[in-house]
Design an enzyme around this catalytic site. Structure first.
Site, PDB file in Angstrom:
ATOM      1  N   LYS A  35       1.169  -1.186  -0.283  1.00 43.54           N
ATOM      2  CA  LYS A  35      -0.572  -0.337   0.068  1.00 43.54           C
ATOM      3  C   LYS A  35       0.971   1.223  -0.091  1.00 43.54           C
ATOM      4  O   LYS A  35       2.484   0.877   0.111  1.00 43.54           O
ATOM      5  CB  LYS A  35      -0.826  -0.310   1.064  1.00 43.54           C
ATOM      6  CG  LYS A  35       0.138   0.048   2.554  1.00 43.54           C
ATOM      7  CD  LYS A  35      -1.031  -0.406   3.588  1.00 43.54           C
ATOM      8  CE  LYS A  35      -0.270  -0.173   5.067  1.00 43.54           C
ATOM      9  NZ  LYS A  35      -1.760  -0.305   6.271  1.00 43.54           N
ATOM     10  N   ARG A 132     -10.738   0.129  15.064  1.00 46.31           N
ATOM     11  CA  ARG A 132     -10.365   0.733  14.088  1.00 46.31           C
ATOM     12  C   ARG A 132     -11.652   0.254  12.708  1.00 46.31           C
ATOM     13  O   ARG A 132     -12.484   0.497  12.678  1.00 46.31           O
ATOM     14  CB  ARG A 132      -8.997   1.242  13.215  1.00 46.31           C
ATOM     15  CG  ARG A 132      -8.804   1.941  12.533  1.00 46.31           C
ATOM     16  CD  ARG A 132      -7.326   1.878  12.076  1.00 46.31           C
ATOM     17  NE  ARG A 132      -6.541   0.953  11.490  1.00 46.31           N
ATOM     18  CZ  ARG A 132      -5.435   0.792  11.009  1.00 46.31           C
ATOM     19  NH1 ARG A 132      -5.022   1.012  10.828  1.00 46.31           N
ATOM     20  NH2 ARG A 132      -4.925  -0.260  10.452  1.00 46.31           N
ATOM     21  N   TYR A 257      17.313  29.959   8.297  1.00 45.59           N
ATOM     22  CA  TYR A 257      16.316  30.288   8.686  1.00 45.59           C
ATOM     23  C   TYR A 257      16.563  30.684  10.502  1.00 45.59           C
ATOM     24  O   TYR A 257      16.426  29.756  11.314  1.00 45.59           O
ATOM     25  CB  TYR A 257      14.526  29.383   8.299  1.00 45.59           C
ATOM     26  CG  TYR A 257      14.251  29.891   7.117  1.00 45.59           C
ATOM     27  CD1 TYR A 257      14.723  30.666   6.779  1.00 45.59           C
ATOM     28  CD2 TYR A 257      14.282  28.335   6.172  1.00 45.59           C
ATOM     29  CE1 TYR A 257      14.051  31.292   5.309  1.00 45.59           C
ATOM     30  CE2 TYR A 257      14.105  28.649   4.785  1.00 45.59           C
ATOM     31  CZ  TYR A 257      14.156  30.003   4.032  1.00 45.59           C
ATOM     32  OH  TYR A 257      13.927  30.175   2.717  1.00 45.59           O
ATOM     33  N   MET A 305      12.950  24.029   2.642  1.00 47.80           N
ATOM     34  CA  MET A 305      12.643  23.674   1.626  1.00 47.80           C
ATOM     35  C   MET A 305      13.123  22.759   0.454  1.00 47.80           C
ATOM     36  O   MET A 305      13.239  20.952   0.299  1.00 47.80           O
ATOM     37  CB  MET A 305      11.632  24.924   0.415  1.00 47.80           C
ATOM     38  CG  MET A 305      10.767  23.069  -0.716  1.00 47.80           C
ATOM     39  SD  MET A 305       9.874  24.791  -0.960  1.00 47.80           S
ATOM     40  CE  MET A 305       8.704  25.849  -0.183  1.00 47.80           C
TER      41      MET A 305
HETATM   42  C1  LIG Z   1      -0.510  -1.747   6.541  1.00 50.68           C
HETATM   43  C2  LIG Z   1      -1.071  -2.943   7.337  1.00 50.68           C
HETATM   44  C3  LIG Z   1       0.059  -3.785   7.552  1.00 50.68           C
HETATM   45  C4  LIG Z   1       1.245  -4.028   7.408  1.00 50.68           C
HETATM   46  O1  LIG Z   1       1.600  -3.479   8.621  1.00 50.68           O
HETATM   47  P1  LIG Z   1       2.780  -3.825   8.503  1.00 50.68           P
HETATM   48  O2  LIG Z   1       4.044  -2.899   9.951  1.00 50.68           O
HETATM   49  O3  LIG Z   1       4.389  -2.386   7.662  1.00 50.68           O
HETATM   50  O4  LIG Z   1       3.688  -5.083   8.724  1.00 50.68           O
HETATM   51  C5  LIG Z   1      -0.930  -5.210   7.846  1.00 50.68           C
HETATM   52  N1  LIG Z   1      -2.023  -5.164   8.266  1.00 50.68           N
HETATM   53  C6  LIG Z   1      -2.985  -3.952   8.345  1.00 50.68           C
HETATM   54  C7  LIG Z   1      -4.498  -4.251   8.297  1.00 50.68           C
HETATM   55  C8  LIG Z   1      -2.310  -2.813   7.137  1.00 50.68           C
HETATM   56  O5  LIG Z   1      -3.405  -1.608   6.957  1.00 50.68           O
END
Ligand SMILES: *Cc1c(COP(=O)(O)O)cnc(C)c1O
Length: 362
Positions: A35, A132, A257, A305
């Site tokens: 993801k 969640r 800065y 930046m």
């Molecule tokens: C992002 C996610 C993972 C992976 O988590 P990591 O700590 O990166 O291994 C696994 N399960 C769900 C539901 C997630 O959202």
């Protein structure tokens, strides 16, 4: 001239890390979590490196599933946040994406799915304490039965939960979540998937039939004070740039800065071509290390930046044009993240479009 800031993604490290996950995960299958553009490493590139090595990919958006199918991947792809609208169902059937079901609102969409479009694979998300996404365990059992009665839903229903604090190896919350999951799903048929990366490291009890690892594939750890390298993983990203100026400043002169750094003596201050416009965190505190010619040198003053400023007193041989490594081999991104008050995932996910990405085989 193009900007000199480059993120190198190490394809060999990705494969090494997947093999290491597999060694830790026993017989469990591996869902490679890609993801957020593979935690900022590039979805297509990472999927290509891991093709044939992971039994499934996991994404957070149907659009990412579409990208993986367009790139020719045929593995299972699990959409970890499920369908968001009724029209997502037909799209998931078309793309053969596994759906995650976590809320009652999704059930009527599934009930109406057209069986002629092909069976939809479903995972039921059970909330065991994260609060969640997910059904409470009692409701999950009812949902399991309801899904079995729906014509377009594949008979094999997966069962999933997610841990809130699995990187706290001494804490009791994860043990409680494991117990709630076991009890809540007892007797239900279907593969189990509980573990994220930290659980693969610290909670062998939670292995189940699949592990869902993201961070570790990229060599990233979220265990406090420990880098991925401490667990035998290799960083999959090296972020580097170059020194573009070296200024000789006298005692009492201020840098950057708001002049937050005052030179304690006559000294060289280096300027490197990276800043928060590239995704280097503005919150990185003075003293955050960078590597120049293999030696650590601390940031001074504010991250701007496009540029950062570096105390070069410990690197007397530094010259303009020298390579500056912000993280990678020899400087864990976890160290930089800690100095910036965040976690490694946040930094790799935050690289901006201005950064040039290149692959290497190592
Ligand atoms: C992002 C996610 C993972 C992976 O988590 P990591 O700590 O990166 O291994 C696994 N399960 C769900 C539901 C997630 O959202």
């Amino acid at each position: 001239m193009s900007r000199t800031t480059v993120a190198t993604v190490h394809l060999g490290a990705l494969r090494h890390n997947l093999a290491r996950v597999r060694a830790l995960a026993g017989d469990a299958k591996v869902m490679a979590v890609v993801k957020a553009d593979a935690y900022g490493h590039g979805l297509e590139r990472v999927a290509r490196a891991l093709d044939g090595e992971a039994e499934a990919f996991a994404v957070a958006a149907i659009a990412d599933g579409l990208r993986l199918r367009a790139a020719g991947h045929r593995q299972r792809i699990v959409v970890l946040s499920g369908p968001d609208t009724p029209s997502d169902i037909a799209e998931m059937q078309r793309l053969r994406l596994d759906a995650l079901i976590h809320h009652d609102a999704q059930l009527p969409w599934l009930a109406k799915a057209d069986p002629l479009r092909g069976p939809l694979r479903v995972w039921i998300k059970v909330d065991t304490g994260m609060h969640r996404l997910g059904f409470d365990p009692v409701r999950a059992r009812e949902v399991h039965a309801a899904l079995l009665a729906m014509p377009a839903i594949d008979r094999e229903l997966g069962l999933m939960t997610h841990f809130a604090s699995s990187e706290e190896f001494e804490g009791r919350e994860t043990a409680l979540q494991i117990a709630r999951f076991r009890e809540g799903t007892a007797g239900l048929a279907g593969p189990r998937a509980l573990s994220n990366s930290a659980a693969v490291l610290g909670w062998p009890d939670a292995r189940g039939d699949w592990v869902r690892t993201g961070g570790l594939l990229y060599g990233l750890s979220v265990v406090e004070g420990r880098s991925g390298a401490d667990f035998g993983f290799r960083p999959a990203m090296t972020l580097a740039t170059r020194l573009v100026a070296i200024n000789r400043l006298v005692k009492g002169e201020r840098v950057g800065y708001n002049g937050t750094y005052e030179c304690p003596e006559d000294m060289n201050v280096g300027v490197a071509a990276i800043g928060y416009g590239d995704g280097y965190p503005r919150s990185a505190t003075p003293g955050t290390p960078v590597l120049i010619n293999g030696r650590a040198a601390p940031l001074v003053g504010r991250v701007s930046m496009d540029l950062i400023t570096i105390d070069l007193r410990g690197v007397p041989d530094a010259r303009t044009g020298d390579r500056v490594t912000l993280w990678g081999e020899g400087l864990p991104v976890e160290t930089v993240a800690a100095a910036a008050g965040t976690i490694s995932y946040d930094l790799t996910c935050g690289m901006t479009r201005r950064v040039l990405f290149v692959d290497d085989e190592s």
